[in-house]
Structures are given as C-alpha cells and as structure tokens.
Design a protein around this motif. Structure first.
Motif, PDB file in Angstrom:
ATOM      1  N   ALA A  46      23.833 105.837  84.691  1.00 34.97           N
ATOM      2  CA  ALA A  46      25.233 106.099  84.337  1.00 34.97           C
ATOM      3  C   ALA A  46      25.856 107.129  85.282  1.00 34.97           C
ATOM      4  CB  ALA A  46      25.332 106.572  82.892  1.00 34.97           C
ATOM      5  N   ALA A  47      25.124 108.189  85.585  1.00 39.28           N
ATOM      6  CA  ALA A  47      25.638 109.212  86.501  1.00 39.28           C
ATOM      7  C   ALA A  47      25.797 108.647  87.905  1.00 39.28           C
ATOM      8  CB  ALA A  47      24.702 110.424  86.516  1.00 39.28           C
ATOM      9  N   LYS A  49      26.408 105.567  88.761  1.00 44.62           N
ATOM     10  CA  LYS A  49      27.592 104.703  88.781  1.00 44.62           C
ATOM     11  C   LYS A  49      28.873 105.518  88.679  1.00 44.62           C
ATOM     12  CE  LYS A  49      25.506 100.469  87.071  1.00 44.62           C
ATOM     13  NZ  LYS A  49      25.459  99.492  85.969  1.00 44.62           N
ATOM     14  N   ALA A  50      28.871 106.567  87.866  1.00 46.21           N
ATOM     15  CA  ALA A  50      30.061 107.401  87.698  1.00 46.21           C
ATOM     16  C   ALA A  50      30.474 108.056  89.012  1.00 46.21           C
ATOM     17  CB  ALA A  50      29.815 108.463  86.629  1.00 46.21           C
ATOM     18  N   LYS A  52      29.953 106.713  91.846  1.00 48.42           N
ATOM     19  CA  LYS A  52      30.211 105.600  92.759  1.00 48.42           C
ATOM     20  C   LYS A  52      29.321 105.660  93.997  1.00 48.42           C
ATOM     21  CE  LYS A  52      34.822 105.053  90.998  1.00 48.42           C
ATOM     22  NZ  LYS A  52      36.234 105.133  91.204  1.00 48.42           N
TER      23      LYS A  52
END
Length: 73
Positions: A46-47, A49-50, A52
């Motif tokens: 999640a981190a 992807k956050a 990018k």
C-alpha cells in the motif's frame, strides 16, 4: 514515517554490502534512516503504491552520518 531500531542494522548492512556495481557506504545509525524507510516502504504494498514507485523508480537517499565506530549488531 518512523523506523524502529530493528530496521537500522539491516539498512547499515545493505549500505556496507550493496548490490554488484554499487559503491559501499559507511553509515551510522541515523545516516541509514532513509534506506531503512525505503526498505519499509518496499515491503508494504500500500505504501509502495501510494508513493507511486515503480520497478524502475530512482530514489535519492542522503546518508547524513558516517560510521562513528559503533558496530552493527
């Protein structure tokens, strides 16, 4: 982001023994905080992807402290 003491030694070791072709870096405990944080992000989907980040992302890390004589555990 915060990093725990248990994340410092692996980051220092990675700086000291990098991938083939990369230069070794003598880092102290606070100097490797950026690498420890990046390692934490890379282990958290999640981190990752956050922020990018992608497989070919380039990240600038600043080692703010050299090895002051302490031995990594």
């Amino acid at each position: 982001m915060t990093i725990g003491e248990d994340q410092v030694t692996p980051a220092r070791r990675l700086f000291a023994h990098p991938l083939v072709g990369d230069s070794a870096v003598a880092s102290g405990p606070s100097g490797c905080a950026g690498l420890a944080g990046l390692s934490r992000v890379c282990a958290d989907e999640a981190a990752f992807k956050a922020l990018k980040l992608g497989r070919h992302a380039r990240v600038l890390l600043i080692n703010s402290e050299g090895n002051l004589g302490e031995q990594p555990a």
